[in-house]
Write a protein that holds these residues in place. Structure first.
Motif, PDB file in Angstrom:
ATOM      1  N   PRO A 193       0.842  -1.195   0.000  1.00  0.00           N
ATOM      2  CA  PRO A 193       0.000   0.000   0.000  1.00  0.00           C
ATOM      3  C   PRO A 193       0.872   1.238   0.000  1.00  0.00           C
ATOM      4  O   PRO A 193       2.052   1.198   0.351  1.00  0.00           O
ATOM      5  N   ASP A 246       0.553   0.718  -4.514  1.00  0.00           N
ATOM      6  CA  ASP A 246      -0.715   0.319  -5.120  1.00  0.00           C
ATOM      7  C   ASP A 246      -1.364   1.445  -5.918  1.00  0.00           C
ATOM      8  O   ASP A 246      -2.266   1.199  -6.716  1.00  0.00           O
ATOM      9  N   TYR A 280      -5.107  11.532  -1.907  1.00  0.00           N
ATOM     10  CA  TYR A 280      -4.780  10.107  -1.843  1.00  0.00           C
ATOM     11  C   TYR A 280      -5.638   9.389  -0.801  1.00  0.00           C
ATOM     12  O   TYR A 280      -6.185   8.303  -1.065  1.00  0.00           O
ATOM     13  N   ARG A 281      -5.770   9.977   0.390  1.00  0.00           N
ATOM     14  CA  ARG A 281      -6.519   9.319   1.468  1.00  0.00           C
ATOM     15  C   ARG A 281      -7.988   9.141   1.112  1.00  0.00           C
ATOM     16  O   ARG A 281      -8.602   8.132   1.465  1.00  0.00           O
ATOM     17  N   GLN A 282      -8.561  10.099   0.417  1.00  0.00           N
ATOM     18  CA  GLN A 282      -9.955   9.951   0.009  1.00  0.00           C
ATOM     19  C   GLN A 282     -10.079   8.968  -1.151  1.00  0.00           C
ATOM     20  O   GLN A 282     -11.007   8.159  -1.198  1.00  0.00           O
ATOM     21  N   ILE A 339      -8.125   6.369  -2.022  1.00  0.00           N
ATOM     22  CA  ILE A 339      -7.809   4.971  -1.748  1.00  0.00           C
ATOM     23  C   ILE A 339      -8.983   4.218  -1.129  1.00  0.00           C
ATOM     24  O   ILE A 339      -9.087   2.997  -1.256  1.00  0.00           O
ATOM     25  N   THR A 340      -9.898   4.931  -0.497  1.00  0.00           N
ATOM     26  CA  THR A 340     -11.061   4.281   0.115  1.00  0.00           C
ATOM     27  C   THR A 340     -12.292   4.345  -0.795  1.00  0.00           C
ATOM     28  O   THR A 340     -13.370   3.894  -0.406  1.00  0.00           O
ATOM     29  N   SER A 341     -12.131   4.902  -1.989  1.00  0.00           N
ATOM     30  CA  SER A 341     -13.266   5.071  -2.899  1.00  0.00           C
ATOM     31  C   SER A 341     -13.311   3.948  -3.932  1.00  0.00           C
ATOM     32  O   SER A 341     -12.392   3.128  -4.023  1.00  0.00           O
ATOM     33  N   ASP A 342     -14.374   3.960  -4.731  1.00  0.00           N
ATOM     34  CA  ASP A 342     -14.512   2.996  -5.828  1.00  0.00           C
ATOM     35  C   ASP A 342     -13.963   3.537  -7.140  1.00  0.00           C
ATOM     36  O   ASP A 342     -13.998   2.837  -8.160  1.00  0.00           O
ATOM     37  N   LYS A 389      -5.153   3.852  -9.709  1.00  0.00           N
ATOM     38  CA  LYS A 389      -4.920   2.613  -8.971  1.00  0.00           C
ATOM     39  C   LYS A 389      -4.271   1.580  -9.887  1.00  0.00           C
ATOM     40  O   LYS A 389      -4.654   1.438 -11.053  1.00  0.00           O
TER      41      LYS A 389
END
Length: 335
Positions: free
Chosen positions: A2, A82, A102-104, A106-109, A183
Motif C-alpha cells: 500500500p 498500489d 490520496y486518502r480519500q 484509496i477508500t473510494s470505488d 490505482k
C-alpha cells in the motif's frame, strides 16, 4: 505494497522540479511514500541538483527523450505502491492536497482521480473533461472557424466538454495529465499509456481505456497550482498556454498528437472529418484575417505569416496521415 508512488518526468527543468518537490515534501506524510523522477536525457545537472536537495528521490535515467507516455510508463514499472500519481514538474502542492486526495481516493470505488488545478492567480484551470463525439472539441482552437463553432455550440446549447471549475467531487471522462492519480488494479486491466504518443493527448486516450474499468473523478476541494505549459515551453522554446497554439513546432506536436488520439479512440471516419475541417480552416484564415484587418484599418497582410505557419503544420499532418490511419506502432515525436 500500500502507499503512493509519485512519478514526475523531467526534461531540462531542474528549477521547476525542485520548486515542485519542495512544496510536496513540506506537507506530505512520507510514510509509504515513493517519489520517482524519470529524466528524459536532459544532459544537464538536474540529477545532481534534485538528489542533493531531496535524497529520498529515486532517479530513473532514460537514454533518450522519451516524452510523457514512455517515461511515465517506466516510472510505473519501477513503482512499488498500489497507487501512482503522474505529476507535472510545473505543479505546486497546496495545503497538503496530494495526501488528502490520496486518502480519500484509496477508500473510494474510483479508478482514477484528479484535483482542481489553479493558475498562479488562483483562477481555475480545466482539470476534468468529458468526451465529445469524435473529439470535436479539437476544432475549437482553429483560427476564426473555431470561434464560429464555439458560438454555434452556445446557440444550440451544446454541453461544454469540460469542468471549468469544481469545488467538490465531479465525475468526469478524462483527467488533466498534470495531476492524474490511478490505482494499479485499473492499470493492470487497461494497460499502460500508449507509447506511440510523445507529448500531448496521451492522458485522454489512456483515460478512455481506464474508464472501461471504472469511474473517474475530480476532487475539486483539493487545489494544486499548475504553471500551465511552463515545462514544455521552457524545454522547447515555445510560448502560450493550453492547446490553442497550432503554429510553431510545439503547435505541430499538439496537432499531431490530437489527431493520433482521434484515430485511436474514435476511428478513421472521425479522423477524416476533422482533417477536412483543418484543411478548410486554411483559406478561412487567410481570407478572414485579410478582411478583418482591412476593416480595422490595419495591414491586411499582417496575419499572413501566422496563417502560413498554420497551413504548413496542416500540410505536415497530411504527410503523417497514411501512417496514422494504418494504426501501426510508431513513435510520433516531432519536437
Amino acid at each position: 505494497m500500500p502507499g503512493l508512488s509519485v512519478i514526475i518526468v523531467n526534461y531540462k527543468t531542474p528549477q521547476l522540479l525542485t520548486d515542485c518537490l519542495a512544496t510536496f515534501f513540506s506537507g506530505q506524510n512520507q510514510e509509504n511514500l515513493e517519489v520517482i523522477v524519470v529524466d528524459n536525457a536532459s544532459g544537464d545537472n538536474s540529477q545532481e541538483i534534485v538528489t542533493r536537495a531531496f535524497p529520498r528521490v529515486k532517479w530513473v535515467q532514460m537514454s533518450y527523450n522519451a516524452g510523457f507516455a514512455r517515461a511515465n510508463n517506466e516510472g510505473i514499472r519501477q513503482s512499488t505502491s498500489d497507487v501512482v500519481l503522474l505529476l507535472n514538474s510545473d505543479t505546486l502542492n497546496q495545503h497538503n492536497a496530494i495526501e488528502q486526495c490520496y486518502r480519500q481516493f484509496i477508500t473510494s470505488d474510483y479508478v482514477a482521480c484528479g484535483v482542481q488545478l489553479l493558475n498562479t492567480d488562483r483562477s481555475p484551470q480545466i482539470s476534468g473533461n468529458f468526451f465529445m463525439k469524435g473529439g470535436l472539441n479539437y476544432l475549437l482552437p482553429l483560427p476564426y472557424l473555431g470561434s464560429f463553432i464555439k458560438w454555434l455550440g452556445n446557440v444550440v446549447k451544446v454541453e461544454k466538454p469540460n469542468v471549468p471549475d469544481s469545488s467538490a467531487l465531479v465525475e468526469v471522462d478524462w483527467i488533466n495529465g498534470a495531476f492524474l492519480m490511478v490505482k494499479k488494479t485499473a492499470i493492470e486491466k487497461a494497460g499502460l499509456l500508449d507509447e506511440d504518443f510523445f507529448l500531448y493527448a496521451e492522458e485522454a486516450e489512456w483515460c478512455s481505456r481506464l474508464r472501461k474499468t471504472g469511474k473517474l473523478c475530480i476532487y475539486g476541494q483539493y487545489k494544486v497550482i499548475h504553471l500551465q505549459g511552463e515545462s514544455a515551453n521552457e524545454a522547447f522554446g515555445s510560448s502560450g498556454k493550453g492547446y490553442y497554439n497550432l503554429y510553431d513546432r510545439k503547435g505541430f506536436q499538439i496537432m499531431l498528437s490530437n489527431f493520433l488520439r482521434i484515430r485511436k479512440q474514435f476511428g478513421v471516419g472521425w479522423y477524416l472529418v476533422q482533417l477536412a475541417f483543418y484543411l478548410f480552416a486554411i483559406p478561412v484564415f487567410f481570407i478572414a484575417s485579410f478582411f478583418g484587418n482591412a476593416i480595422r484599418l490595419r495591414n491586411p497582410f499582417a496575419d499572413f505569416g501566422m496563417a502560413a505557419q498554420f497551413a504548413g503544420n496542416v500540410g505536415r499532418l497530411l504527410g503523417f496521415t497514411p501512417r496514422i490511419l494504418s494504426n501501426k506502432p510508431y513513435f510520433y515525436k516531432v519536437l
